[in-house]
Design a protein around this motif. Structure first.
Motif, PDB file in Angstrom:
ATOM      1  N   ASN A 132       8.557 -12.123 -27.293  1.00  0.00           N
ATOM      2  CA  ASN A 132       8.301 -12.231 -25.855  1.00  0.00           C
ATOM      3  C   ASN A 132       9.589 -12.236 -25.030  1.00  0.00           C
ATOM      4  O   ASN A 132       9.837 -13.144 -24.232  1.00  0.00           O
ATOM      5  N   MET A 133      10.393 -11.219 -25.216  1.00  0.00           N
ATOM      6  CA  MET A 133      11.678 -11.134 -24.531  1.00  0.00           C
ATOM      7  C   MET A 133      11.500 -11.037 -23.018  1.00  0.00           C
ATOM      8  O   MET A 133      10.544 -10.413 -22.519  1.00  0.00           O
ATOM      9  N   ASP A 134      12.446 -11.637 -22.321  1.00  0.00           N
ATOM     10  CA  ASP A 134      12.442 -11.702 -20.850  1.00  0.00           C
ATOM     11  C   ASP A 134      13.835 -11.318 -20.352  1.00  0.00           C
ATOM     12  O   ASP A 134      14.812 -11.469 -21.082  1.00  0.00           O
ATOM     13  N   PRO A 135      13.945 -10.835 -19.117  1.00  0.00           N
ATOM     14  CA  PRO A 135      15.285 -10.491 -18.606  1.00  0.00           C
ATOM     15  C   PRO A 135      16.303 -11.626 -18.723  1.00  0.00           C
ATOM     16  O   PRO A 135      17.503 -11.357 -18.880  1.00  0.00           O
ATOM     17  N   VAL A 136      15.864 -12.881 -18.687  1.00  0.00           N
ATOM     18  CA  VAL A 136      16.823 -13.985 -18.817  1.00  0.00           C
ATOM     19  C   VAL A 136      17.401 -14.091 -20.219  1.00  0.00           C
ATOM     20  O   VAL A 136      18.363 -14.835 -20.454  1.00  0.00           O
ATOM     21  N   ASP A 137      16.824 -13.352 -21.159  1.00  0.00           N
ATOM     22  CA  ASP A 137      17.343 -13.329 -22.528  1.00  0.00           C
ATOM     23  C   ASP A 137      18.455 -12.303 -22.694  1.00  0.00           C
ATOM     24  O   ASP A 137      19.010 -12.155 -23.789  1.00  0.00           O
ATOM     25  N   THR A 138      18.788 -11.601 -21.629  1.00  0.00           N
ATOM     26  CA  THR A 138      19.916 -10.673 -21.668  1.00  0.00           C
ATOM     27  C   THR A 138      21.185 -11.449 -21.985  1.00  0.00           C
ATOM     28  O   THR A 138      21.539 -12.399 -21.281  1.00  0.00           O
ATOM     29  N   ALA A 139      21.847 -11.047 -23.058  1.00  0.00           N
ATOM     30  CA  ALA A 139      23.012 -11.805 -23.524  1.00  0.00           C
ATOM     31  C   ALA A 139      23.726 -11.053 -24.634  1.00  0.00           C
ATOM     32  O   ALA A 139      23.185 -10.098 -25.203  1.00  0.00           O
ATOM     33  N   THR A 140      24.917 -11.509 -24.939  1.00  0.00           N
ATOM     34  CA  THR A 140      25.590 -11.083 -26.162  1.00  0.00           C
ATOM     35  C   THR A 140      25.173 -12.045 -27.258  1.00  0.00           C
ATOM     36  O   THR A 140      25.277 -13.269 -27.097  1.00  0.00           O
ATOM     37  N   TYR A 141      24.687 -11.494 -28.348  1.00  0.00           N
ATOM     38  CA  TYR A 141      24.213 -12.291 -29.466  1.00  0.00           C
ATOM     39  C   TYR A 141      25.235 -12.219 -30.606  1.00  0.00           C
ATOM     40  O   TYR A 141      25.623 -11.127 -31.023  1.00  0.00           O
ATOM     41  N   TYR A 142      25.658 -13.393 -31.054  1.00  0.00           N
ATOM     42  CA  TYR A 142      26.628 -13.500 -32.140  1.00  0.00           C
ATOM     43  C   TYR A 142      25.985 -14.123 -33.372  1.00  0.00           C
ATOM     44  O   TYR A 142      25.171 -15.045 -33.262  1.00  0.00           O
ATOM     45  N   CYS A 143      26.409 -13.647 -34.543  1.00  0.00           N
ATOM     46  CA  CYS A 143      26.122 -14.402 -35.752  1.00  0.00           C
ATOM     47  C   CYS A 143      27.452 -14.955 -36.265  1.00  0.00           C
ATOM     48  O   CYS A 143      28.527 -14.385 -35.992  1.00  0.00           O
ATOM     49  N   ALA A 144      27.391 -16.056 -36.986  1.00  0.00           N
ATOM     50  CA  ALA A 144      28.613 -16.725 -37.424  1.00  0.00           C
ATOM     51  C   ALA A 144      28.393 -17.472 -38.731  1.00  0.00           C
ATOM     52  O   ALA A 144      27.288 -17.953 -39.013  1.00  0.00           O
ATOM     53  N   HIS A 145      29.436 -17.565 -39.511  1.00  0.00           N
ATOM     54  CA  HIS A 145      29.425 -18.285 -40.781  1.00  0.00           C
ATOM     55  C   HIS A 145      29.593 -19.776 -40.510  1.00  0.00           C
ATOM     56  O   HIS A 145      30.518 -20.188 -39.796  1.00  0.00           O
ATOM     57  N   TYR A 146      28.700 -20.575 -41.064  1.00  0.00           N
ATOM     58  CA  TYR A 146      28.707 -22.020 -40.852  1.00  0.00           C
ATOM     59  C   TYR A 146      29.117 -22.725 -42.121  1.00  0.00           C
ATOM     60  O   TYR A 146      28.573 -22.464 -43.195  1.00  0.00           O
ATOM     61  N   PHE A 147      30.101 -23.600 -41.974  1.00  0.00           N
ATOM     62  CA  PHE A 147      30.608 -24.333 -43.117  1.00  0.00           C
ATOM     63  C   PHE A 147      30.193 -25.792 -42.970  1.00  0.00           C
ATOM     64  O   PHE A 147      30.721 -26.512 -42.123  1.00  0.00           O
ATOM     65  N   ILE A 148      29.246 -26.207 -43.777  1.00  0.00           N
ATOM     66  CA  ILE A 148      28.658 -27.533 -43.622  1.00  0.00           C
ATOM     67  C   ILE A 148      29.695 -28.641 -43.689  1.00  0.00           C
ATOM     68  O   ILE A 148      29.648 -29.600 -42.922  1.00  0.00           O
ATOM     69  N   ALA A 149      30.644 -28.533 -44.598  1.00  0.00           N
ATOM     70  CA  ALA A 149      31.620 -29.601 -44.799  1.00  0.00           C
ATOM     71  C   ALA A 149      32.359 -29.932 -43.508  1.00  0.00           C
ATOM     72  O   ALA A 149      32.770 -31.074 -43.286  1.00  0.00           O
ATOM     73  N   ALA A 150      32.556 -28.926 -42.671  1.00  0.00           N
ATOM     74  CA  ALA A 150      33.266 -29.137 -41.414  1.00  0.00           C
ATOM     75  C   ALA A 150      32.335 -29.073 -40.211  1.00  0.00           C
ATOM     76  O   ALA A 150      32.765 -29.291 -39.080  1.00  0.00           O
ATOM     77  N   PRO A 181      15.488 -26.338 -29.752  1.00  0.00           N
ATOM     78  CA  PRO A 181      14.166 -26.843 -29.341  1.00  0.00           C
ATOM     79  C   PRO A 181      13.541 -26.015 -28.225  1.00  0.00           C
ATOM     80  O   PRO A 181      12.322 -25.805 -28.221  1.00  0.00           O
ATOM     81  N   SER A 182      14.358 -25.536 -27.304  1.00  0.00           N
ATOM     82  CA  SER A 182      13.814 -24.820 -26.155  1.00  0.00           C
ATOM     83  C   SER A 182      13.319 -23.425 -26.511  1.00  0.00           C
ATOM     84  O   SER A 182      12.556 -22.827 -25.751  1.00  0.00           O
ATOM     85  N   LEU A 183      13.740 -22.904 -27.648  1.00  0.00           N
ATOM     86  CA  LEU A 183      13.358 -21.537 -28.041  1.00  0.00           C
ATOM     87  C   LEU A 183      12.607 -21.493 -29.365  1.00  0.00           C
ATOM     88  O   LEU A 183      12.257 -20.406 -29.842  1.00  0.00           O
ATOM     89  N   LYS A 184      12.362 -22.648 -29.932  1.00  0.00           N
ATOM     90  CA  LYS A 184      11.802 -22.712 -31.286  1.00  0.00           C
ATOM     91  C   LYS A 184      10.532 -21.895 -31.459  1.00  0.00           C
ATOM     92  O   LYS A 184      10.330 -21.246 -32.490  1.00  0.00           O
ATOM     93  N   SER A 185       9.663 -21.897 -30.461  1.00  0.00           N
ATOM     94  CA  SER A 185       8.387 -21.194 -30.589  1.00  0.00           C
ATOM     95  C   SER A 185       8.558 -19.681 -30.621  1.00  0.00           C
ATOM     96  O   SER A 185       7.638 -18.954 -31.010  1.00  0.00           O
ATOM     97  N   ARG A 186       9.713 -19.186 -30.231  1.00  0.00           N
ATOM     98  CA  ARG A 186       9.940 -17.750 -30.141  1.00  0.00           C
ATOM     99  C   ARG A 186      10.856 -17.212 -31.237  1.00  0.00           C
ATOM    100  O   ARG A 186      11.001 -16.005 -31.377  1.00  0.00           O
ATOM    101  N   LEU A 187      11.502 -18.089 -31.979  1.00  0.00           N
ATOM    102  CA  LEU A 187      12.524 -17.667 -32.932  1.00  0.00           C
ATOM    103  C   LEU A 187      12.070 -17.777 -34.383  1.00  0.00           C
ATOM    104  O   LEU A 187      11.337 -18.697 -34.742  1.00  0.00           O
ATOM    105  N   THR A 188      12.538 -16.818 -35.176  1.00  0.00           N
ATOM    106  CA  THR A 188      12.383 -16.902 -36.629  1.00  0.00           C
ATOM    107  C   THR A 188      13.676 -16.404 -37.256  1.00  0.00           C
ATOM    108  O   THR A 188      14.167 -15.333 -36.891  1.00  0.00           O
ATOM    109  N   ILE A 189      14.218 -17.172 -38.179  1.00  0.00           N
ATOM    110  CA  ILE A 189      15.427 -16.774 -38.885  1.00  0.00           C
ATOM    111  C   ILE A 189      15.113 -16.688 -40.373  1.00  0.00           C
ATOM    112  O   ILE A 189      14.432 -17.557 -40.926  1.00  0.00           O
ATOM    113  N   THR A 190      15.552 -15.598 -40.990  1.00  0.00           N
ATOM    114  CA  THR A 190      15.323 -15.397 -42.417  1.00  0.00           C
ATOM    115  C   THR A 190      16.594 -14.856 -43.057  1.00  0.00           C
ATOM    116  O   THR A 190      17.483 -14.357 -42.366  1.00  0.00           O
TER     117      THR A 190
END
Lengths: 111, 120
Positions: free
Chosen positions: B86-104, B63-72
């Protein structure tokens, strides 16, 4: 969406057992049996340790166990070992539109 | 064997748009019950969930980043793309992607992460 609450740090001596708590609400932890726990060593990606409150993925030591009571989930590490020193994060499915929330994280120190 | 790998710029300037690509193998994002999510971690801080896309193209955002994010997703290329405006210095981070398993309702496989620094 608020993060789940965890203690900032927990410590124990080798061989001891420690428990990390994860407190949420009836909209997440208390409402669903979809609590997961992740272990993260410095500079590494998180690793799934527990899913669906108490299930261990293949390859995860049985020294790690999970449980839940009300709005609070817990991760217990028994027979604490030096290699268990890491950060631990809980997570839960949530009824909010986001569907997912992480905890604030707990640093485990082996004394 | 499921693997994921993040790619994108290591340095972006303030106000710029960040585009990260997650390239995966070992599963298909057209399979029911599967998703790919993005999670970030500022240096020395906690994990922060960003976004998730499901096999059926349902999308969820912080919710806090919804206006800035798009996932496709591009199922044919086995890729998921995250854009953050609209990147800002506070967005400095390690970004991970991960496989999500709905059942669990869990992320069972993670990429190695990519450190993005926001600085002029």
């Amino acid at each position: 969406q608020s993060a789940l609450t965890q203690p900032a740090s927990v410590s124990g001596s080798p061989g001891q057992s420690i428990t990390i708590s994860c407190t949420g609400t009836s909209s997440d932890v208390g409402g669903y049996n979809y609590v997961s726990w992740y272990q993260q060593h410095p500079g590494k990606a998180p690793k799934l340790m527990i899913y669906e409150v108490s299930n261990r993925p293949s390859g995860v030591s049985n020294r790690f166990s999970g449980s839940k009571s009300g709005n609070t989930a817990s991760l217990t590490i028994s027979g604490l070992q030096a290699e268990d020193e890491a950060d631990y994060y809980c997570s839960s499915y949530t009824s909010s539109s986001t569907r997912y929330v992480f905890g604030t994280g707990t640093k485990v120190t082996v004394l | 064997q499921i693997t994921l790998k993040e790619s994108g710029p290591t340095l972006v300037k303030p106000t710029q748009t960040l585009t990260l690509t997650c390239t995966f193998s070992g599963f298909s994002l057209s399979t029911s019950g599967v998703g790919v999510g993005w999670i970030r971690q500022p240096p020395g801080k906690a994990l922060e969930w960003l976004a998730l896309i499901y096999w059926n193209d349902d999308k969820r955002y912080s919710p806090s980043l919804k206006s800035r994010l798009t996932i496709t997703k591009d199922t044919s290329k086995n890729q998921v793309v995250l854009t953050m405006t609209n990147m800002d210095p506070v967005d400095t981070a390690t970004y991970y992607c991960a496989h999500y398993f709905i059942a669990a309702a869990g992320y069972d496989y993670w990429g190695q992460g990519t450190l993005v620094t926001v600085s002029s």
